[in-house]
Enzyme design. Sequence first.
Site, PDB file in Angstrom:
ATOM      1  CG  HIS A  45      -0.464   0.360   2.484  1.00  0.00           C
ATOM      2  ND1 HIS A  45      -0.174  -0.562   3.461  1.00  0.00           N
ATOM      3  CD2 HIS A  45      -0.169   1.564   3.014  1.00  0.00           C
ATOM      4  CE1 HIS A  45       0.267   0.070   4.531  1.00  0.00           C
ATOM      5  NE2 HIS A  45       0.291   1.357   4.285  1.00  0.00           N
ATOM      6  CG  ASP A  83      -0.210  -3.883   2.658  1.00  0.00           C
ATOM      7  OD1 ASP A  83       0.320  -3.407   1.629  1.00  0.00           O
ATOM      8  OD2 ASP A  83      -0.381  -3.232   3.713  1.00  0.00           O
ATOM      9  N   GLY A 132       2.960   5.810   9.004  1.00  0.00           N
ATOM     10  CA  GLY A 132       4.382   6.039   8.720  1.00  0.00           C
ATOM     11  C   GLY A 132       5.250   4.852   9.083  1.00  0.00           C
ATOM     12  CB  SER A 183       2.886   1.328   6.314  1.00  0.00           C
ATOM     13  OG  SER A 183       1.622   1.306   6.885  1.00  0.00           O
ATOM     14  N   GLY A 184       5.083  -0.936   6.221  1.00  0.00           N
ATOM     15  CA  GLY A 184       6.180  -1.515   5.449  1.00  0.00           C
ATOM     16  C   GLY A 184       7.336  -1.949   6.326  1.00  0.00           C
TER      17      GLY A 184
HETATM   18  N1  ARG Z   1      -1.121   2.090   7.269  1.00  0.00           N
HETATM   19  C1  ARG Z   1      -0.193   2.709   8.115  1.00  0.00           C
HETATM   20  C2  ARG Z   1       0.967   3.312   7.325  1.00  0.00           C
HETATM   21  O1  ARG Z   1       0.790   3.514   6.145  1.00  0.00           O
HETATM   22  C3  ARG Z   1       0.246   1.826   9.216  1.00  0.00           C
HETATM   23  C4  ARG Z   1      -0.790   1.796  10.239  1.00  0.00           C
HETATM   24  C5  ARG Z   1      -0.543   0.856  11.311  1.00  0.00           C
HETATM   25  N2  ARG Z   1      -1.580   1.099  12.234  1.00  0.00           N
HETATM   26  C6  ARG Z   1      -1.757   0.443  13.355  1.00  0.00           C
HETATM   27  N3  ARG Z   1      -2.723   0.828  14.165  1.00  0.00           N
HETATM   28  N4  ARG Z   1      -0.991  -0.553  13.690  1.00  0.00           N
HETATM   29  O2  ARG Z   1       1.964   3.708   7.846  1.00  0.00           O
END
Ligand code: ARG
Length: 856
Positions: A92, A144, A246, A248-249
């Site tokens: 994503h 993902d 932030g 993510s990944g």
């Molecule tokens: N989708 C988020 C990103 O792009 C990560 C979110 C993780 N959230 C969580 N509650 N663990 O950085």
Amino acid sequence: MLQHLLLPVVIMAFSPIPGTFQDSAVNPTQGEFEDLGVSIEDCGRPEPSSRIVGGSDAHPGTWPWQVSLHHGGGHICGGSLIAPSWVLSAAHCFVTNGTLEPADEWSVLLGVHSQDGPLEDAHVRTVAAILVPVNYSRVELGSDLALLRLASPARLGPSVQPICLPRASHLFAHGTSCWATGWGDVQEADPLPLPWVLQEVELRLLGEAACQCLYSRPGPFNLTFQLLPGMLCAGYPEGRRDTCQGDSGGPLVCEDGGRWFQAGITSFGFGCARRNRPGVFTAVAPYESWIREHVMGSEPGPAFPSQLQKPQSGPWEPREENCTFAQPECGKAPRPGIWPWEVQVMVPGSRPCYGALVSDSWVLAPASCFPESPRDLESWRVLLPSRPGEEGVARLVPHENASRDSASDLALLQLRTRVNLTAAPSAVCLPHREHYFLPGSPCRLARWGRGEPASRSSARLEARLLNSWWCHCLYGRQEETVPPPGDPPHLLCPAYQEEEEAGLCWKDSSWSLLCREEGTWFLAGYRTLSNACLRPRAFLPLQTHGPWISHVTRGAYLEDQLTWDWGPEGEETEKQTCPPQTEHGACGLRPKATAAGVLWPWLTEVHVTGDGVCAGILVAPGWVLTATHCILRLGSTTVPHIEVYLGRAGVSSLPQGHQVSRSVISIRLPRHLGLRPPLALLELNSRVEPSPSALPICLHPGGIPPGASCWVLGWKDPQDRVPVAAAVSILAPRLCHCLYRGVLTSRTFCVHYTEGQKDRYEVTSAPPLLCQTEGGPWVLMGMAVGGSRELFAAIDPEATWISQTVGEARFLHPSGSPYWPPEGSDLCPQDLAGAASSPEVAGLLLLLLALVLIQC
Ligand code: ARG
């Protein structure tokens, strides 16, 4: 260095099987490794040395596989180095609206610790290719993950090392403590502060059943979620530690036999660190073949060492894993009115200031309690409930707009030592920005700031929240749209029981508004300046300050909305606007009828002792207008005793409303030479505070409001007094004048009933004539002339008298053309006489004539 040279050997030993997942048969077992004599100490081993929500600064070099992915000059996502030329991240991060962003727009920062200032040991690589599973579409649907091929291999060293990847057969037991790392937000909408040091947080792996169980129960935004294969949860039912935007990944890594394996890729969550909403990660193990397939031929490739410590036999997902929901950790009061978060801040030389404990080390109070630049914080003391001693104050953080804007009159005080939050003291819950306190929510007031202590027990101060239309239109800015649920309200309005209101006068009091959901108390609003002796009726909502409070305190209890049952009113959530207000404020408000009943908040029952009940109309907080003939009987010389009731809607009970009663202390009549005037004003023994059950009408200044719909508001049966509105049109003045020529004694409106509306109500109670323009307020036009259905004594000829008697009467600004025909105009067409001689009209004319004569 040696380790890295060995890497290709390992990889060459594994021939990837394209298109298959979890095919471990082709992979060498641990035994085979040993047979090959291969040492695979080339991944997941940081050099010995030595955000994420609820995490802390990592030591440099602890997580040498962590990379930062930059796009457009800034950090966007995390990733992990899995081989010198390969980075694993989340799909994503690279897919927007279904399309993969160009690889050359991304760069990979390796060996970074702090992202501020010169990146000493760090180096940057451009991205040659981004690979994403073909079936990836949206995070919630899984898959993902992404592979990034670097344009040139990373330079491995103490701060740049690859992580080990798990084989498909690798079992990460639930309950295992693992670590997530990243430069993401430290709380929802709260970015990592400078110097942007990599954050680490310990998270426990949750079994699929336990995680699904938590997510099956409605949480934030009343949502539930279905986990899919290939997803992994880590975190805690009680929340408070999590990855966030932030991160993510980035990797979720778990130790096995002295080596770190990547169990997951940070993917998504519902908010961050919320209760019963653990973070969702892409499980890496199931993607072994996919990864192998795509890195095929690359040397050195990633390492997939075998697991050393297999969890004790059995499925890695014990079915019987029970699911325990975490309950709110804030807002529990043993008894309403006994607030375990109520603290007093003592500043030498001034009265104690009341505030609320919002975390284990922070107190929220009005900033106006404290000097702007205090120098003697050491001498300040905080008194906590059920605690003999006093706490010292370490820091005062006023809201940046505190001195400029009363809506930001807030300050946070940090205690010297953390409090053990047991039964008392304990913290109050704070609402998230999007919280929607449902109309009718039970609320109470608590002391706030430096007011005089309440003269009576505050335990009884129960109030119910008004819906936002009422609150906004009564106290908000005019002609603004009402914020829909999900947008923070401008104000929160509790409606008190009339009897609780009486006789309470507390000097200089400030109040906070606590509202309860499912037994949990939220600090919903506050009001530093209270109006005179009355309780404040409009509170500033705290929810807009949630981000600031959580930013400063890093641990205040922002709690999810707990009640979502909107009931019938929940349907009406579309944006609404308030009608224009007069210079005296809101009048003539009437929201759409709800299932609970029809409400005419200005309609007053006028009970005359020893006589019947008439209709009256509230024209100002202490005044009711009624028809003279109703209250003063001809020939009688005694002034009757009169009681008035508001907030009644016949037999049906009112939504959110309360009945209000007052007695009349004087009757005022305009001076009319010779004639008894048709209208009378009743002065009430005390004011009626505006509420949905008692609100003044607007008065029309003259003419007929253009484009208005008009109604006669009567009672079907004077016994049970259920209000009915009969639709009418007001006849043109000349027509009226000619129809009733010689009959009308004062300025009078003639009405014509819409088909079938005429006999809907009975006439003896002198019903009022009201009009409303689309979206505008309701205005009073006149009161029925005794016994007539068609004739109404107009208000506007008495405007001067009304305004002089009742300063607060709310006349709208004149609009439309003056209604009244020139005095003495007698030019009536012949055929009208004919119309007036129809049996109906003629009968009425006679009746009127009789009335007028009698009244003379
Ligand atoms: N989708 C988020 C990103 O792009 C990560 C979110 C993780 N959230 C969580 N509650 N663990 O950085």
